[in-house]
Design a protein around this motif. Structure first.
Motif, PDB file in Angstrom:
ATOM      1  N   ILE A   9      36.121  43.927  40.369  1.00  0.00           N
ATOM      2  CA  ILE A   9      36.609  43.421  39.076  1.00  0.00           C
ATOM      3  C   ILE A   9      38.053  42.938  39.214  1.00  0.00           C
ATOM      4  O   ILE A   9      38.424  41.874  38.693  1.00  0.00           O
ATOM      5  CB  ILE A   9      36.504  44.514  37.982  1.00  0.00           C
ATOM      6  CG1 ILE A   9      35.044  44.859  37.720  1.00  0.00           C
ATOM      7  CG2 ILE A   9      37.199  44.071  36.711  1.00  0.00           C
ATOM      8  CD1 ILE A   9      34.256  43.781  37.031  1.00  0.00           C
ATOM      9  N   ILE A  10      38.878  43.696  39.920  1.00  0.00           N
ATOM     10  CA  ILE A  10      40.277  43.311  40.120  1.00  0.00           C
ATOM     11  C   ILE A  10      40.363  42.003  40.908  1.00  0.00           C
ATOM     12  O   ILE A  10      41.141  41.107  40.559  1.00  0.00           O
ATOM     13  CB  ILE A  10      41.053  44.450  40.822  1.00  0.00           C
ATOM     14  CG1 ILE A  10      41.209  45.634  39.874  1.00  0.00           C
ATOM     15  CG2 ILE A  10      42.416  43.960  41.295  1.00  0.00           C
ATOM     16  CD1 ILE A  10      41.790  46.879  40.519  1.00  0.00           C
ATOM     17  N   ILE A  11      39.542  41.864  41.933  1.00  0.00           N
ATOM     18  CA  ILE A  11      39.543  40.629  42.729  1.00  0.00           C
ATOM     19  C   ILE A  11      39.122  39.441  41.871  1.00  0.00           C
ATOM     20  O   ILE A  11      39.724  38.361  41.925  1.00  0.00           O
ATOM     21  CB  ILE A  11      38.638  40.784  43.965  1.00  0.00           C
ATOM     22  CG1 ILE A  11      39.276  41.766  44.945  1.00  0.00           C
ATOM     23  CG2 ILE A  11      38.388  39.432  44.637  1.00  0.00           C
ATOM     24  CD1 ILE A  11      38.399  42.125  46.121  1.00  0.00           C
ATOM     25  N   VAL A  12      38.107  39.610  41.043  1.00  0.00           N
ATOM     26  CA  VAL A  12      37.650  38.531  40.161  1.00  0.00           C
ATOM     27  C   VAL A  12      38.746  38.133  39.185  1.00  0.00           C
ATOM     28  O   VAL A  12      38.994  36.935  38.956  1.00  0.00           O
ATOM     29  CB  VAL A  12      36.365  38.958  39.417  1.00  0.00           C
ATOM     30  CG1 VAL A  12      36.039  37.987  38.289  1.00  0.00           C
ATOM     31  CG2 VAL A  12      35.202  39.055  40.375  1.00  0.00           C
ATOM     32  N   ILE A  13      39.439  39.100  38.621  1.00  0.00           N
ATOM     33  CA  ILE A  13      40.519  38.808  37.673  1.00  0.00           C
ATOM     34  C   ILE A  13      41.659  38.066  38.368  1.00  0.00           C
ATOM     35  O   ILE A  13      42.203  37.089  37.830  1.00  0.00           O
ATOM     36  CB  ILE A  13      41.007  40.109  36.994  1.00  0.00           C
ATOM     37  CG1 ILE A  13      39.918  40.638  36.054  1.00  0.00           C
ATOM     38  CG2 ILE A  13      42.301  39.883  36.238  1.00  0.00           C
ATOM     39  CD1 ILE A  13      40.202  42.005  35.487  1.00  0.00           C
ATOM     40  N   VAL A  14      42.023  38.481  39.565  1.00  0.00           N
ATOM     41  CA  VAL A  14      43.101  37.816  40.310  1.00  0.00           C
ATOM     42  C   VAL A  14      42.723  36.373  40.630  1.00  0.00           C
ATOM     43  O   VAL A  14      43.521  35.448  40.440  1.00  0.00           O
ATOM     44  CB  VAL A  14      43.441  38.606  41.595  1.00  0.00           C
ATOM     45  CG1 VAL A  14      44.336  37.792  42.513  1.00  0.00           C
ATOM     46  CG2 VAL A  14      44.103  39.929  41.249  1.00  0.00           C
ATOM     47  N   VAL A  15      41.495  36.146  41.081  1.00  0.00           N
ATOM     48  CA  VAL A  15      41.055  34.784  41.400  1.00  0.00           C
ATOM     49  C   VAL A  15      41.023  33.925  40.142  1.00  0.00           C
ATOM     50  O   VAL A  15      41.440  32.763  40.158  1.00  0.00           O
ATOM     51  CB  VAL A  15      39.665  34.819  42.087  1.00  0.00           C
ATOM     52  CG1 VAL A  15      39.065  33.424  42.191  1.00  0.00           C
ATOM     53  CG2 VAL A  15      39.778  35.462  43.452  1.00  0.00           C
ATOM     54  N   LEU A  16      40.570  34.468  39.047  1.00  0.00           N
ATOM     55  CA  LEU A  16      40.544  33.731  37.783  1.00  0.00           C
ATOM     56  C   LEU A  16      41.952  33.358  37.327  1.00  0.00           C
ATOM     57  O   LEU A  16      42.202  32.215  36.934  1.00  0.00           O
ATOM     58  CB  LEU A  16      39.841  34.559  36.706  1.00  0.00           C
ATOM     59  CG  LEU A  16      39.729  33.916  35.333  1.00  0.00           C
ATOM     60  CD1 LEU A  16      38.837  32.678  35.408  1.00  0.00           C
ATOM     61  CD2 LEU A  16      39.176  34.911  34.333  1.00  0.00           C
ATOM     62  N   LEU A  17      42.881  34.293  37.415  1.00  0.00           N
ATOM     63  CA  LEU A  17      44.264  34.006  37.025  1.00  0.00           C
ATOM     64  C   LEU A  17      44.893  32.933  37.917  1.00  0.00           C
ATOM     65  O   LEU A  17      45.577  32.028  37.428  1.00  0.00           O
ATOM     66  CB  LEU A  17      45.106  35.289  37.079  1.00  0.00           C
ATOM     67  CG  LEU A  17      44.881  36.285  35.951  1.00  0.00           C
ATOM     68  CD1 LEU A  17      45.680  37.557  36.200  1.00  0.00           C
ATOM     69  CD2 LEU A  17      45.261  35.676  34.617  1.00  0.00           C
ATOM     70  N   LEU A  18      44.647  33.014  39.226  1.00  0.00           N
ATOM     71  CA  LEU A  18      45.190  32.009  40.139  1.00  0.00           C
ATOM     72  C   LEU A  18      44.614  30.624  39.860  1.00  0.00           C
ATOM     73  O   LEU A  18      45.330  29.627  39.906  1.00  0.00           O
ATOM     74  CB  LEU A  18      44.928  32.416  41.589  1.00  0.00           C
ATOM     75  CG  LEU A  18      45.759  33.591  42.100  1.00  0.00           C
ATOM     76  CD1 LEU A  18      45.311  33.973  43.506  1.00  0.00           C
ATOM     77  CD2 LEU A  18      47.234  33.248  42.087  1.00  0.00           C
ATOM     78  N   SER A  19      43.334  30.552  39.559  1.00  0.00           N
ATOM     79  CA  SER A  19      42.728  29.247  39.275  1.00  0.00           C
ATOM     80  C   SER A  19      43.256  28.673  37.964  1.00  0.00           C
ATOM     81  O   SER A  19      43.490  27.467  37.865  1.00  0.00           O
ATOM     82  CB  SER A  19      41.207  29.346  39.250  1.00  0.00           C
ATOM     83  OG  SER A  19      40.794  30.194  38.207  1.00  0.00           O
TER      84      SER A  19
END
Length: 52
Positions: free
Chosen positions: A9-19
């Motif tokens: 979940i943390i990885i998904v949130i980080v990738v979403l924020l970066l995009s």
């Protein structure tokens, strides 16, 4: 198993924020366009095609 799920979940949130940050920065970029030459300065394409 919960730890792996939380890490995912943390990885998904980080990738979403970066995009989202990358996309918003791309929309803020100011593109420039070369000025259009006047009609007299442009080569006559029809005239060039006849000589080829």
């Amino acid at each position: 198993m919960k730890v792996v799920f939380i890490i995912c979940i943390i990885i998904v949130i980080v990738v979403l924020l970066l995009s989202v940050l990358t996309t918003s920065k791309a929309y803020q970029y100011k593109h420039t366009v070369d000025p259009v030459k006047k009609h007299e300065e442009q080569p006559n394409k029809e005239h060039d095609d006849e000589h080829q």
